[in-house]
Design an enzyme around this catalytic site. Sequence first.
Site, PDB file in Angstrom:
ATOM      1  N   ARG A 158       2.875  -4.897  16.640  1.00 49.94           N
ATOM      2  CA  ARG A 158       1.480  -4.434  16.493  1.00 49.94           C
ATOM      3  C   ARG A 158       0.534  -5.530  16.981  1.00 49.94           C
ATOM      4  O   ARG A 158      -0.550  -5.261  17.485  1.00 49.94           O
ATOM      5  CB  ARG A 158       1.198  -4.058  15.030  1.00 49.94           C
ATOM      6  CG  ARG A 158       2.115  -2.960  14.507  1.00 49.94           C
ATOM      7  CD  ARG A 158       1.956  -2.747  13.010  1.00 49.94           C
ATOM      8  NE  ARG A 158       2.278  -3.933  12.245  1.00 49.94           N
ATOM      9  CZ  ARG A 158       2.136  -4.045  10.924  1.00 49.94           C
ATOM     10  NH1 ARG A 158       1.661  -3.022  10.228  1.00 49.94           N
ATOM     11  NH2 ARG A 158       2.461  -5.146  10.291  1.00 49.94           N
ATOM     12  N   SER A 198       0.828  -1.218   0.000  1.00 49.65           N
ATOM     13  CA  SER A 198       0.000   0.000   0.000  1.00 49.65           C
ATOM     14  C   SER A 198       0.859   1.264   0.000  1.00 49.65           C
ATOM     15  O   SER A 198       0.540   2.237  -0.705  1.00 49.65           O
ATOM     16  CB  SER A 198      -0.966   0.002   1.182  1.00 49.65           C
ATOM     17  OG  SER A 198      -0.303  -0.240   2.395  1.00 49.65           O
ATOM     18  N   ASP A 252      -2.390  -8.516  11.512  1.00 45.91           N
ATOM     19  CA  ASP A 252      -3.743  -8.934  11.138  1.00 45.91           C
ATOM     20  C   ASP A 252      -4.241 -10.137  11.931  1.00 45.91           C
ATOM     21  O   ASP A 252      -5.431 -10.449  11.908  1.00 45.91           O
ATOM     22  CB  ASP A 252      -3.787  -9.247   9.636  1.00 45.91           C
ATOM     23  CG  ASP A 252      -3.408  -8.025   8.817  1.00 45.91           C
ATOM     24  OD1 ASP A 252      -3.959  -6.955   9.083  1.00 45.91           O
ATOM     25  OD2 ASP A 252      -2.552  -8.147   7.917  1.00 45.91           O
ATOM     26  N   HIS A 281      -1.939  -8.892   1.920  1.00 48.02           N
ATOM     27  CA  HIS A 281      -1.621  -7.629   2.613  1.00 48.02           C
ATOM     28  C   HIS A 281      -2.782  -7.321   3.580  1.00 48.02           C
ATOM     29  O   HIS A 281      -3.118  -8.148   4.421  1.00 48.02           O
ATOM     30  CB  HIS A 281      -1.388  -6.548   1.541  1.00 48.02           C
ATOM     31  CG  HIS A 281      -0.833  -5.246   2.042  1.00 48.02           C
ATOM     32  ND1 HIS A 281      -0.188  -5.103   3.234  1.00 48.02           N
ATOM     33  CD2 HIS A 281      -0.834  -3.993   1.471  1.00 48.02           C
ATOM     34  CE1 HIS A 281       0.191  -3.842   3.397  1.00 48.02           C
ATOM     35  NE2 HIS A 281      -0.195  -3.142   2.339  1.00 48.02           N
TER      36      HIS A 281
HETATM   37  N1  HAX Z   1       1.042 -19.780   5.552  1.00 47.14           N
HETATM   38  C1  HAX Z   1       1.415 -20.662   4.609  1.00 47.14           C
HETATM   39  N2  HAX Z   1       2.480 -20.482   3.801  1.00 47.14           N
HETATM   40  C2  HAX Z   1       3.207 -19.374   3.999  1.00 47.14           C
HETATM   41  C3  HAX Z   1       2.899 -18.429   4.991  1.00 47.14           C
HETATM   42  C4  HAX Z   1       1.749 -18.669   5.780  1.00 47.14           C
HETATM   43  N3  HAX Z   1       1.352 -17.801   6.708  1.00 47.14           N
HETATM   44  N4  HAX Z   1       3.807 -17.446   4.944  1.00 47.14           N
HETATM   45  C5  HAX Z   1       4.661 -17.751   3.952  1.00 47.14           C
HETATM   46  N5  HAX Z   1       4.306 -18.912   3.371  1.00 47.14           N
HETATM   47  C6  HAX Z   1       4.912 -19.587   2.219  1.00 47.14           C
HETATM   48  C7  HAX Z   1       4.872 -18.683   0.996  1.00 47.14           C
HETATM   49  O1  HAX Z   1       3.601 -18.742   0.376  1.00 47.14           O
HETATM   50  C8  HAX Z   1       6.011 -19.256   0.175  1.00 47.14           C
HETATM   51  O2  HAX Z   1       5.560 -20.447  -0.416  1.00 47.14           O
HETATM   52  P1  HAX Z   1       6.062 -20.908  -1.909  1.00 47.14           P
HETATM   53  O3  HAX Z   1       7.544 -20.994  -1.814  1.00 47.14           O
HETATM   54  O4  HAX Z   1       5.373 -22.200  -2.106  1.00 47.14           O
HETATM   55  O5  HAX Z   1       5.608 -19.832  -2.839  1.00 47.14           O
HETATM   56  C9  HAX Z   1       7.046 -19.618   1.253  1.00 47.14           C
HETATM   57  O6  HAX Z   1       6.295 -19.795   2.470  1.00 47.14           O
HETATM   58  C10 HAX Z   1       8.111 -18.573   1.487  1.00 47.14           C
HETATM   59  O7  HAX Z   1       7.458 -17.345   1.760  1.00 47.14           O
HETATM   60  P2  HAX Z   1       8.160 -16.229   2.687  1.00 47.14           P
HETATM   61  O8  HAX Z   1       9.410 -15.819   2.004  1.00 47.14           O
HETATM   62  O9  HAX Z   1       8.257 -16.722   4.084  1.00 47.14           O
HETATM   63  O10 HAX Z   1       7.076 -15.078   2.688  1.00 47.14           O
HETATM   64  P3  HAX Z   1       6.831 -13.939   1.601  1.00 47.14           P
HETATM   65  O11 HAX Z   1       7.750 -12.818   1.933  1.00 47.14           O
HETATM   66  O12 HAX Z   1       6.862 -14.465   0.222  1.00 47.14           O
HETATM   67  O13 HAX Z   1       5.339 -13.533   1.924  1.00 47.14           O
HETATM   68  C11 HAX Z   1       3.485 -12.987   3.305  1.00 47.14           C
HETATM   69  C12 HAX Z   1       4.997 -12.795   3.073  1.00 47.14           C
HETATM   70  C13 HAX Z   1       3.043 -12.053   4.410  1.00 47.14           C
HETATM   71  C14 HAX Z   1       2.739 -12.612   2.015  1.00 47.14           C
HETATM   72  C15 HAX Z   1       3.227 -14.462   3.689  1.00 47.14           C
HETATM   73  O14 HAX Z   1       3.889 -14.731   4.913  1.00 47.14           O
HETATM   74  C16 HAX Z   1       1.752 -14.801   3.794  1.00 47.14           C
HETATM   75  O15 HAX Z   1       1.155 -15.135   2.771  1.00 47.14           O
HETATM   76  N6  HAX Z   1       1.152 -14.723   5.029  1.00 47.14           N
HETATM   77  C17 HAX Z   1      -0.271 -14.965   5.193  1.00 47.14           C
HETATM   78  C18 HAX Z   1      -1.077 -13.750   4.755  1.00 47.14           C
HETATM   79  C19 HAX Z   1      -0.900 -12.598   5.724  1.00 47.14           C
HETATM   80  O16 HAX Z   1      -1.011 -12.733   6.930  1.00 47.14           O
HETATM   81  N7  HAX Z   1      -0.642 -11.395   5.187  1.00 47.14           N
HETATM   82  C20 HAX Z   1      -0.506 -10.160   5.982  1.00 47.14           C
HETATM   83  C21 HAX Z   1       0.946  -9.733   6.151  1.00 47.14           C
HETATM   84  C22 HAX Z   1       1.091  -8.455   6.957  1.00 47.14           C
HETATM   85  C23 HAX Z   1       0.508  -7.313   6.209  1.00 47.14           C
HETATM   86  O17 HAX Z   1       0.929  -6.881   5.165  1.00 47.14           O
HETATM   87  N8  HAX Z   1      -0.575  -6.828   6.717  1.00 47.14           N
HETATM   88  O18 HAX Z   1      -1.307  -5.953   6.008  1.00 47.14           O
END
Ligand code: HAX
Length: 442
Positions: free
Chosen positions: A327, A241, A376, A271
């Site tokens: 947070r 964002s 979140d 996000h």
């Molecule tokens: N559950 C399952 N799998 C997850 C995960 C979770 N909570 N977090 C990461 N992974 C997976 C990724 O999907 C990725 O899988 P692939 O290699 O198969 O593609 C792998 O683990 C490595 O990912 P990462 O390097 O640890 O994490 P990223 O930096 O790529 O992504 C995210 C960060 C926040 C998007 C990710 O942790 C996620 O999807 N979390 C769940 C959704 C979430 O809570 N989002 C909010 C984040 C905070 C925010 O921005 N708030 O607004």
Amino acid sequence: MDSLKEKFAAKAGPAAAEVKALIKEKGDVKLGEYTVAQVYQGMKSMIGMVTETSKLDPNEGIRFRGYTIPELREKLPKTPGGTEPLPEGIFYLMLLGELPTEEDALHIGNDWARRAIVPKHVFDVLDKLPASTHPMTQFVIAILAMQTESIFAAAYAKGVNKKEYWSYVYEDSMNLIARLPRVAAYIYRRKYKNGVHIEPDPKLDWAGNLAHMLGYDEDNMKSLMRLYMTIHVDHEGGNVSAHATHLVGSALSDPYMAFAAGMTGLAGPLHGLANQEVLSWILKLREELGGGLPSESQIEEYIKKTLADGKVVPGYGHAVLRKTDPRFTAQQDFYNNYIRPNGKDDLCEIVQMIYKVAPPILESTGKIKNPWPNVDAHSGVLLTHYGMVEHDFYTVLFGVSRALGVLASLIWDRALGHPIERPGSMTTEGIKKKIASIEAKG
Ligand code: HAX
């Protein structure tokens, strides 16, 4: 399948497998300053922009102009007798880099109250949308509908010296921030409360007034709203964002356009929409078990099933953080101070249980870099506690708060004269050639 789509599918599958293998085998090769893996995997930890308002440390979490969340909960001005900070104060801090006095915060609050009138056509536009429209879609549409008021766009069309851009961006940003609570409350009351709207109360602070217009006048809900609006404001510049707002603003699109772009990014489930996802996910767990408190082993099974189904566990993980998000801790603290002493809340208790059970399971996958909860994971259950059960509205609240950080940054972007953002990119073919030439040189 359509023939074009079929041809694409035939190419996409093997290409994705090739890229995955390339990252695995050659991910550490450096293309200049950065590695192949960083170029493919979302530019993580590349320094590519300047953000003055806040800085994120992977282990410690966010600092706003050098201050942690616990420090700000103590130091920022509060309402008389209140215990949570006023978002007016954190905006002052982000914009000026100095802690505000109570008078400074009050001055901003009064200024926003004066600017808070939303043009009627914005409500007319919202009224034309099907009530089923997702609140974030309505929010973005309302922001764009308000663009008719852009002082920056009008000044630019007339012709203005670039040294003065920031001044018009400041006016638009202040107007936008002032009007967002009314817009958010309008969307909420229209969608969930039969269109029975509540007039603003000019005696209330910005976040207290938001709670009031949403229909929540309990003191503790107002305190929660002040805390919520303070902790969600900013998370340095690279999150979707903030980055989208900064990027679109760099083309000199006005603050309404730039902020709308940021909000479409916030609406993604990886996000800001994760707050909605967390609630849905927890409620589904409860529904599957027939209500009540699940056991730790039932939560464990549910998390494992989520992962086995190829879904993410919402509220866990982060692109930068490598520890529990402060947070999350601030909200946990709110639960322990304001709610728990008067009786446990089932959903809040489930969040605490997930916090105990999820990290080791996520860690055991060996690929999730951060097994800890983010902001979140907690916000929705607190809102639900006070009666706000409409979880697809939660991201709008996040968006209202995020405006403070990204718009303070946008004002700085123009004040510092940052140019249009235009990073370079490469094709996979180009990357493979570059790797081959690096390896040939030994
Ligand atoms: N559950 C399952 N799998 C997850 C995960 C979770 N909570 N977090 C990461 N992974 C997976 C990724 O999907 C990725 O899988 P692939 O290699 O198969 O593609 C792998 O683990 C490595 O990912 P990462 O390097 O640890 O994490 P990223 O930096 O790529 O992504 C995210 C960060 C926040 C998007 C990710 O942790 C996620 O999807 N979390 C769940 C959704 C979430 O809570 N989002 C909010 C984040 C905070 C925010 O921005 N708030 O607004």
